[in-house]
Design a protein around this motif. Structure first.
Motif, PDB file in Angstrom:
ATOM      1  N   ASP A  58      62.433  33.131 162.179  1.00 64.76           N
ATOM      2  CA  ASP A  58      61.535  32.220 161.479  1.00 64.76           C
ATOM      3  C   ASP A  58      60.826  31.277 162.452  1.00 64.76           C
ATOM      4  N   ASP A  59      61.419  31.069 163.628  1.00 64.61           N
ATOM      5  CA  ASP A  59      60.825  30.171 164.615  1.00 64.61           C
ATOM      6  C   ASP A  59      59.859  30.876 165.561  1.00 64.61           C
ATOM      7  N   THR A  97      56.764  31.481 165.976  1.00 63.14           N
ATOM      8  CA  THR A  97      55.462  31.086 165.435  1.00 63.14           C
ATOM      9  C   THR A  97      54.310  31.881 166.022  1.00 63.14           C
ATOM     10  N   GLN A  98      54.522  32.546 167.150  1.00 66.00           N
ATOM     11  CA  GLN A  98      53.466  33.389 167.709  1.00 66.00           C
ATOM     12  C   GLN A  98      53.150  34.572 166.797  1.00 66.00           C
ATOM     13  N   ASP A 151      52.671  34.362 163.575  1.00 64.89           N
ATOM     14  CA  ASP A 151      51.848  33.938 162.454  1.00 64.89           C
ATOM     15  C   ASP A 151      50.425  34.498 162.627  1.00 64.89           C
ATOM     16  N   PHE A 182      56.426  36.882 158.480  1.00 63.28           N
ATOM     17  CA  PHE A 182      55.054  36.577 158.896  1.00 63.28           C
ATOM     18  C   PHE A 182      54.023  37.664 158.563  1.00 63.28           C
ATOM     19  N   TYR A 234      60.400  35.088 155.635  1.00 65.03           N
ATOM     20  CA  TYR A 234      59.570  33.914 155.861  1.00 65.03           C
ATOM     21  C   TYR A 234      58.110  34.293 156.105  1.00 65.03           C
ATOM     22  N   LYS A 235      57.210  33.801 155.260  1.00 67.29           N
ATOM     23  CA  LYS A 235      55.765  34.008 155.338  1.00 67.29           C
ATOM     24  C   LYS A 235      55.356  35.483 155.258  1.00 67.29           C
TER      25      LYS A 235
END
Length: 416
Positions: free
Chosen positions: A183-184, A186-187, A189, A214, A237-238
């Protein structure tokens, strides 16, 4: 060239090494040298290659490369260590084609090791007609801002029992595919745009078919039959999932949602046979920017079981032709035609006699007749029958049955 579809067809598509002269490899040393050499654009894998301990290969920072298995090609790893496990990693590369190879791992053993194949920070990758089995950590994982990926006609399975006692926390880590490592991350996304079509999750797979964070992932016309599983698709997540035209049979929890954290898991035209647990549809998914052929959901099981996996005979084949489907004297390949047709189909037919009557009838995978498309006569020997119109046929996989006095053969054509 076989046409790529889905997300990997965007931004120039995937051509791999194109028509470059192939380098044929039969040993791990030769494969390692070819994988590491950016000047080698096409690799043909021949036979079974047993990897040594810590033999995992990395294709790093390359553009435009194909790794294609000749009939029966297998890459086998028996390494159960955390650092030495896995078969291949694609890293920081683009325009890569992997086709017609069986990746065989040592069995599921949770040491937080490596996957049979990992795609890491890559763009425009096409995995086609491969078999992934018995990955130690996973069969096929995609992570770290990888993007524009298509996985087609590929089979995932675990034929070996899980090996308990690993320090990673699971005694049955038959978890096939993870898209997005955390979840961390972020690249990821806005990345992890992946299409999976005509894939088969078969024997032994417990979870992650796939598990997604993502990504905008399009799951189209796949077959899920892994009995005794925990869940199939996981929207994490996402995750933004379009789950379309799939066939779920004898499985639990076809669609699992991470409450309050996913973006969408839209279920469209799916078929559920003898399933239990959640089949939840939630939210409206992304709209794919590409055009892609979709076969009727009721045809998916038969089509995928017939064609998924490392089953191709020749490197140029686009679709599997089963031994009994094509007469030994008919040297035809599966061909792709648009619909309506901008060109006419040509078929090669052999006859043992002159002036032999011939009739060609078309059916689809369900057995539905679509009518007689040609009547005529043949000369003795090889004949090419040209000008067969398909503009009135529906889309999908078609079987052209060629009937003469002395035999009947079947040829397979795809109408897009």
């Amino acid at each position: 060239q076989c046409p790529v579809s889905g997300w990997a067809s965007e931004s120039g598509g995937v051509t791999g090494g194109g028509n470059a002269a192939p380098t044929v490899v039969t040993t791990h040393a030769a494969l390692r040298a070819a994988v590491n050499n950016a000047a080698v654009k096409v690799i043909h894998v021949s036979g079974t290659i047993i990897f040594p301990a810590a033999g995992r290969l990395t294709l790093n920072n390359q553009t435009g490369k194909s790794i294609i298995g000749l009939a029966g090609a297998r890459l086998v790893s028996t390494d159960l260590t955390s650092g030495g496990s896995g078969i291949m990693t694609l890293k920081s590369s683009s325009n890569i084609l992997i086709k017609n190879i069986t990746f065989e791992g040592p069995g599921a053993y949770d040491t937080d090791g490596n996957d049979n194949l990992t795609i890491d920070l890559c763009t425009r990758v096409w995995i086609d007609h491969c078999t992934f089995e018995d990955g130690m950590d996973g069969n096929l994982d995609i992570k770290n801002a990888s993007d524009l990926i298509s996985v087609t006609w590929t089979k995932f399975q675990y034929l070996k029992p899980a090996i308990p006692g690993g320090p990673g926390g699971s005694n049955d880590h038959r978890f096939s595919s993870l898209f997005g490592s955390g979840d961390d991350a972020t690249q990821d996304d806005g990345k992890l745009r992946i299409t999976m079509q005509y894939c088969w999750w078969g024997a032994g797979v417990r979870e992650r078919m796939p598990r997604v964070r993502f990504g905008k992932v399009h799951l189209l016309n796949n077959y899920f039959s892994s009995a005794n599983n925990n869940y199939c698709i996981y929207a994490g997540y996402k995750a933004d999932l379009l789950i379309e035209g799939n066939y779920f049979e004898n499985v639990k929890n076809p669609i699992r949602l991470e409450s309050g954290r996913f973006t969408a898991a839209q279920s469209v035209d799916n078929f559920f046979a003898n399933v239990s647990g959640t089949t939840t549809n939630s939210g409206t998914a992304f709209v794919p920017p590409y055009t892609i052929n979709k076969i009727p959901t009721q045809d998916v099981k038969q089509a995928v079981m017939a064609g998924a996996g490392a089953v191709l005979f020749q490197p140029t084949d686009c679709l599997f032709l089963a031994t009994g489907e094509v007469d030994s004297k008919v040297k035809s390949e599966a061909k792709f035609y648009p619909n309506p047709a901008s060109e006419k189909i040509s078929l090669k037919v052999f006859s043992n006699e002159n002036n032999a009557p011939v009739q060609i009838t078309v059916t689809d995978f369900t057995g539905k007749k679509e009518g007689v498309v040609y009547r005529g006569t043949l000369k003795k020997g090889d004949n090419t029958i040209s000008g067969i119109s398909i503009k009135n046929l529906s889309k999908g996989v078609k079987l052209f049955e060629v009937k003469t006095n002395d035999k009947s053969s079947v040829q397979k054509v795809i109408v897009k």
